[in-house]
Write a protein that holds these residues in place. Structure first.
Motif, PDB file in Angstrom:
ATOM      1  N   ARG A 615     -14.425 -24.526  10.289  1.00  0.00           N
ATOM      2  CA  ARG A 615     -13.151 -24.892   9.667  1.00  0.00           C
ATOM      3  C   ARG A 615     -13.369 -25.919   8.555  1.00  0.00           C
ATOM      4  NH1 ARG A 615      -8.951 -28.691  10.231  1.00  0.00           N
ATOM      5  NH2 ARG A 615      -6.882 -27.786   9.847  1.00  0.00           N
ATOM      6  N   ASP A 616     -14.253 -26.891   8.781  1.00  0.00           N
ATOM      7  CA  ASP A 616     -14.503 -27.914   7.757  1.00  0.00           C
ATOM      8  C   ASP A 616     -15.043 -27.288   6.479  1.00  0.00           C
ATOM      9  OD1 ASP A 616     -13.590 -29.887   9.400  1.00  0.00           O
ATOM     10  OD2 ASP A 616     -15.566 -30.614   9.995  1.00  0.00           O
ATOM     11  N   ALA A 617     -15.933 -26.303   6.624  1.00  0.00           N
ATOM     12  CA  ALA A 617     -16.487 -25.642   5.445  1.00  0.00           C
ATOM     13  C   ALA A 617     -15.402 -24.858   4.709  1.00  0.00           C
ATOM     14  CB  ALA A 617     -17.627 -24.723   5.853  1.00  0.00           C
ATOM     15  N   ALA A 618     -14.498 -24.246   5.464  1.00  0.00           N
ATOM     16  CA  ALA A 618     -13.401 -23.501   4.845  1.00  0.00           C
ATOM     17  C   ALA A 618     -12.484 -24.433   4.063  1.00  0.00           C
ATOM     18  CB  ALA A 618     -12.617 -22.752   5.919  1.00  0.00           C
ATOM     19  N   LEU A 619     -12.171 -25.583   4.653  1.00  0.00           N
ATOM     20  CA  LEU A 619     -11.307 -26.552   3.970  1.00  0.00           C
ATOM     21  C   LEU A 619     -11.978 -27.066   2.700  1.00  0.00           C
ATOM     22  CD1 LEU A 619      -9.873 -28.677   6.936  1.00  0.00           C
ATOM     23  CD2 LEU A 619      -8.938 -26.640   5.869  1.00  0.00           C
ATOM     24  N   ALA A 620     -13.288 -27.303   2.784  1.00  0.00           N
ATOM     25  CA  ALA A 620     -14.014 -27.793   1.610  1.00  0.00           C
ATOM     26  C   ALA A 620     -13.967 -26.757   0.484  1.00  0.00           C
ATOM     27  CB  ALA A 620     -15.458 -28.114   1.990  1.00  0.00           C
ATOM     28  N   TRP A 621     -14.063 -25.472   0.843  1.00  0.00           N
ATOM     29  CA  TRP A 621     -13.994 -24.429  -0.197  1.00  0.00           C
ATOM     30  C   TRP A 621     -12.620 -24.418  -0.845  1.00  0.00           C
ATOM     31  CZ3 TRP A 621     -11.098 -19.924  -0.932  1.00  0.00           C
ATOM     32  CH2 TRP A 621     -11.525 -19.115  -1.990  1.00  0.00           C
ATOM     33  N   PHE A 622     -11.568 -24.454  -0.044  1.00  0.00           N
ATOM     34  CA  PHE A 622     -10.224 -24.473  -0.607  1.00  0.00           C
ATOM     35  C   PHE A 622     -10.042 -25.669  -1.537  1.00  0.00           C
ATOM     36  CE2 PHE A 622      -8.236 -21.702   2.827  1.00  0.00           C
ATOM     37  CZ  PHE A 622      -7.841 -20.717   1.933  1.00  0.00           C
ATOM     38  N   ASN A 623     -10.512 -26.830  -1.117  1.00  0.00           N
ATOM     39  CA  ASN A 623     -10.341 -28.031  -1.938  1.00  0.00           C
ATOM     40  C   ASN A 623     -11.096 -27.925  -3.255  1.00  0.00           C
ATOM     41  OD1 ASN A 623      -8.680 -29.184  -0.014  1.00  0.00           O
ATOM     42  ND2 ASN A 623     -10.333 -30.312   0.981  1.00  0.00           N
ATOM     43  N   SER A 624     -12.303 -27.372  -3.201  1.00  0.00           N
ATOM     44  CA  SER A 624     -13.103 -27.271  -4.429  1.00  0.00           C
ATOM     45  C   SER A 624     -12.526 -26.234  -5.390  1.00  0.00           C
ATOM     46  CB  SER A 624     -14.551 -26.920  -4.086  1.00  0.00           C
ATOM     47  OG  SER A 624     -14.639 -25.611  -3.529  1.00  0.00           O
ATOM     48  N   GLU A 625     -11.844 -25.217  -4.850  1.00  0.00           N
ATOM     49  CA  GLU A 625     -11.309 -24.142  -5.691  1.00  0.00           C
ATOM     50  C   GLU A 625      -9.823 -24.316  -5.993  1.00  0.00           C
ATOM     51  OE1 GLU A 625     -13.019 -22.030  -7.188  1.00  0.00           O
ATOM     52  OE2 GLU A 625     -14.931 -21.986  -6.129  1.00  0.00           O
TER      53      GLU A 625
END
Length: 904
Positions: A615-625
């Motif tokens: 989940r943390d990796a998914a959130l990081a992707w959303f934030n970066s994009e």
């Protein structure tokens, strides 16, 4: 009559030329006050007699009133000839009326200002006409007359309008003294107290806001035996939500350029003008952004409250300039303002922005501005913050208002030679002075063009500079350009076919930058890193952050021009958007595994699979994009790629919720609705209506939410989708509850939603339905036992599904309900369970909240545990809870001293 004035909004007074006029006996003064309060309307002798004497009306009342009128006429107009008509008190058939000029009576002045104003300042000006309680010094029995009470209500209505205007324009501090005074004498007016709580919170006095809520709640319970209504509860809830937000220090400057050199004179100019608004102007390619970013990094330490950055994209070939409304919403989010508190208008947002950063030292960098109007709303109101603006235009309006212009031209020949020496080494530049001169002339001194030439020379160290000059001349002959695009073309022609294709396609990609995974989708061969390295080496693209690449806007425009002739724009965009949708769907699955999956996106040949597994990796992707996904949605709508619009909007739902970007999400759903209607797709149309309604709810605009939930429900009743229908019906229930519709309407919607969620197999939905049903029963004080039963049903559903967070929230709500209905033992059990569950979940803030209420319920030792946990929180949150804990202890001590509860 010149110079005479009358006062009824306060102690009743009359003045002529600055001197007070004696108005006679208390009874005669009360007679005048009644006429003034009716403000020109006739008042009958019967009404006047009833007000002055009640049931003890004398037989000679009419004569007494006649004498009062005559005496007042004599003191108000001593020079009036006998038997001449009065200009102040007129005899009417059956009574009397005030007939003086409107400018002479404070009540009429107040009404004129209140009606003709509308701004916070105008409404406050109207309120300043008041000098105290209406008719403050008349006889007590008369002062409670309905006409005086109506004037007090009129005053409160104008005050509420002033508060609402202040909150929508970021001027809460202006109305705080007035609302505080009014609330102190307003009895149990919940609307007024709710506004006081909100104003205190917005003004940064959250501890005082919580104290104000606690005091009015205690009075309501003690004096009326009722709990606060929805308006007060909502204000309290917003304060609690705001408490959990840490004051943000934004820091979003782009990376500095490691190879920056030159511009010594301009750096001196920047240092001399650092306290002014600085406008760095010049044609494209002169290095305005590079200079601004370099200077911003150099002085950033002088701005402890952070740095705000926005690329206004004033000259972007692929997108419209960014509007100031969008920039302000982003800035206010960066500064920690909840989306639900944001005004809708540009003027309101700008005023709030200036209010929020007032007293702070913030550096604001506004890059690529189109014109004055795009920039002006983004300027702080105080000089404690500094602003740097870059633009190809002169922004003459800002300069006329005091901004300091710094003109950035191309390098002189000497500066260009120094730049190339710094990049290539002095020995190489000195060895071929004629060739260097020709290269500088071809580049017109533009740093961007010189950087491309230097990159080519560095990548090919064996090349003679003279040979490069020959190639550049050939490029000019072929293209016929006399500007920097000659250099672009020359560098582009050196690329391999695959890298050239990637460069063209990058010119079509929306957003401020692009990640490697998206580059891989656009690359014609499965060698994205190799092709990116080739583009970086040619200085046609920059890796401005690790793993993210950006095109200068001139290069983006050039690449887009090439793509128009050689690429299928729709197919390139469709492929790129499908990639974002598929990755977004995977991220959504990890972020919200409980959210129903929707089949979106089509496989893209050769595209990398999403690498995130947590989940943390998914959130990081959303934030970066974030900015890229939002730009992709707008681009898809602009090019009528309607299916991609619907899918991108769906993918953005969860992250926009998490970012509290309610306005942005509303915009996304509105684009989705238009696209879905063009597609003729009922499911996507219903989903868009539901999303619009949901975001209106988040913004507190329930009346606007209701028709969209109804439209969604109407469509979904024709489809076999009980889960989606349940959500729409739940939205109808929330709107009915918040709008004060009949209780049966809200209950009916919630019960239908619970049934539909059961059919759909959604335990979470059923639990939420039971919770909402319990909430509305509790708020309307309709049936506490049934509310408890629904809370317990929600608790058991959460418990059965292993949802400890949901169980903890319901236990906390149950504790509140038990405590309000004087069931301390049951409240203790619920709060203790909530505290334990929040502790297991490591949600320390909510755990301490539960312990505070546990102590209020009688288990005072819980406060010891609460204090032990405070050091684990950030300073702002800890102080807020410490204040609430102190207040709870004071409340208990007061109740013990009043012998309401026994001593512990």
């Amino acid at each position: 009559m010149t110079g005479t004035s009358l006062v009824v909004l306060g102690p009743v007074r009359a003045h002529r030329d600055g001197r007070e006029i004696e108005l006679g006996s208390p009874q005669q003064r009360a007679f005048l006050a009644l006429l003034l309060a009716h403000a020109g309307e006739p008042v009958s002798i019967g009404a006047l007699s009833e007000a002055l004497w009640g049931g003890n009306r004398p037989a000679t009342a009419a004569g007494i009133l006649h004498r009062y009128a005559g005496a007042l006429r004599r003191v108000l107009e001593p020079e009036r000839p006998a038997r001449a008509a009065s200009g102040w008190i007129e005899r009417t058939p059956g009574g009397y009326r005030f007939c003086g000029p409107a400018t002479a009576l404070d009540l009429l002045v107040f009404r004129r200002l209140a009606v003709t104003g509308g701004s916070v300042e105008a409404l406050l000006g109207a309120l300043r006409v008041w000098r105290g309680a209406v008719a403050a010094d008349v006889l007590p029995g008369v002062r409670n007359h309905p006409v005086f009470l109506a004037l007090e209500r009129e005053r409160i209505a104008v005050l509420k309008a002033a508060v609402d205007a202040a909150l929508s324009t970021g001027k809460a501090k202006l109305v705080l003294p007035e609302i505080a005074r009014a609330a102190a004498g307003a009895g149990l007016d919940e609307g007024l107290h709710a506004r006081l709580i909100t104003v205190l919170a917005v003004a940064g006095q959250r501890a005082a806001a919580l104290t104000a809520y606690r005091e009015i709640r205690d009075r309501l319970v003690r004096e009326l035996g009722v709990e606060p209504g929805p308006e007060l509860r909502r204000a309290h809830r917003e304060v609690l939500v705001e408490e959990t937000r840490v004051r943000k220090v934004p820091a979003r400057l782009p990376a500095d350029l490691a190879t920056f050199n030159g511009r010594v004179a301009e750096m001196r100019e920047l240092a001399a003008a650092r306290d002014a608004v600085i406008v760095i102007g010049g044609m494209g390619g002169t290095g305005k952004t590079t200079l601004a970013v370099h200077w911003a990094h150099r002085i950033a330490a002088d701005f402890p409250d952070g740095c705000l950055y926005a690329n206004l994209r004033g000259f972007d070939a692929t997108a419209a300039p960014v509007g100031p409304v969008d920039v302000l919403r982003g800035f206010l989010d960066e500064l920690g303002v909840p989306a639900a508190q944001l005004p809708q208008s540009l003027a309101g947002l700008s005023a709030m922005y200036r209010s929020v950063i007032a007293g702070r030292r913030v550096l604001v960098l506004l890059d690529n501005a189109r014109d004055d109007e795009q920039v002006r709303p983004l300027l702080p109101g105080e000089r404690s913050s500094s602003v740097i603006v870059t633009s190809r235009n002169s922004l003459a309006g800002l300069v006329a208002e005091g901004a300091r212009p710094i003109r950035l031209d191309g390098f002189s020949d000497a500066q260009a030679r120094d730049y190339l020496s710094g990049r290539l080494g002095a020995h190489r530049v000195d060895a071929e002075p004629a060739a260097v001169g020709e290269l500088i002339a071809a580049c017109r001194g533009l740093p961007l063009a010189l950087a491309i030439v230097a990159a080519q020379a560095l990548v090919n160290p064996a090349f003679r500079l003279a040979d490069m000059a020959v190639e550049l001349r050939a490029a000019e002959g072929l293209d016929g350009f006399g500007d920097v695009r000659n250099v672009f073309s020359w560098s582009y022609r050196t690329l391999s076919p695959a890298a050239a294709t990637l460069f063209r396609r990058l010119g079509l990609a929306p957003g401020p930058d692009i990640a490697l995974s998206a580059v891989a989708v656009l690359a014609p061969e499965q060698r994205p890193r190799e092709m990116l390295a080739e583009l970086v080496g040619a200085h046609l693209i920059t890796e401005h952050r690790p793993g993210r690449w950006v095109l200068h806007d001139l290069l983006r425009s050039y690449a887009g021009e090439l793509a128009e002739d050689q690429e299928d724009r729709a197919e390139v965009l469709r492929t790129l958007f499908d990639h974002y949708v598929r990755w977004g769907a995977k991220a959504t699955e990890l972020e919200r595994p409980d959210r129903r999956a929707v089949a979106v996106g089509r496989p893209v040949q050769g595209a990398p699979l999403p690498p995130f597994r947590t989940r943390d990796a998914a959130l990081a992707w959303f934030n970066s994009e974030r900015e890229v996904l939002l730009a992709a949605l707008d681009d898809a709508a602009r090019h009528r790629l309607d299916l991609q619009v619907c899918e991108l909007s769906w993918v953005l739902t969860n992250p926009q919720d998490r970012w509290a970007d309610w306005y942005g999400c509303l915009h996304s759903k509105q684009l989705q609705l238009a696209a879905a209607q063009r597609l003729g797709d009922p499911w996507w149309t219903a989903a868009a209506h539901y999303g619009i309604g949901r975001n209106y709810f988040k913004l507190g605009r329930h009346a606007e939410a209701q028709p969209h939930h109804r439209a969604a429900a109407d469509i979904l009743r024709t489809l076999n989708d009980p889960y989606a229908l349940a959500n729409a019906v739940m939205g109808l229930g929330v709107a009915a509850a918040e709008l004060g519709d009949p209780l049966d309407a809200a209950i009916g919607h919630y019960r239908e939603a619970i049934e539909l969620f059961g059919v759909a197999g959604s335990v979470e939905g059923e639990a939420l339905g039971h919770t909402n049903l319990a909430d509305v029963l509790d708020q309307r004080q309709a049936d506490p036992q049934t509310a408890i039963d629904h809370y317990r049903a929600a608790r058991e559903l959460h418990r059965g599904a292993g949802n400890r967070h949901g169980e903890a929230i319901v236990q906390f709500n149950l504790g509140e309900l038990h405590l309000r209905h004087d069931r301390p033992a049951e409240a203790v059990d619920c709060y203790r369970s909530a505290a334990s569950l929040f502790g297991e979940l490591r949600q320390t803030y909510r755990q301490i909240e539960s312990l505070i209420e546990l102590g209020r319920s009688g288990a005072r030792d819980a406060w010891v545990s609460a204090r032990e946990l405070l050091p684990g929180l950030d300073t702002a949150a800890a102080q807020s809870l410490r204040n609430r804990l102190d207040q709870a202890e004071r409340d208990v001590q007061r109740l013990v001293s009043e012998r309401v509860i026994p001593s512990p």
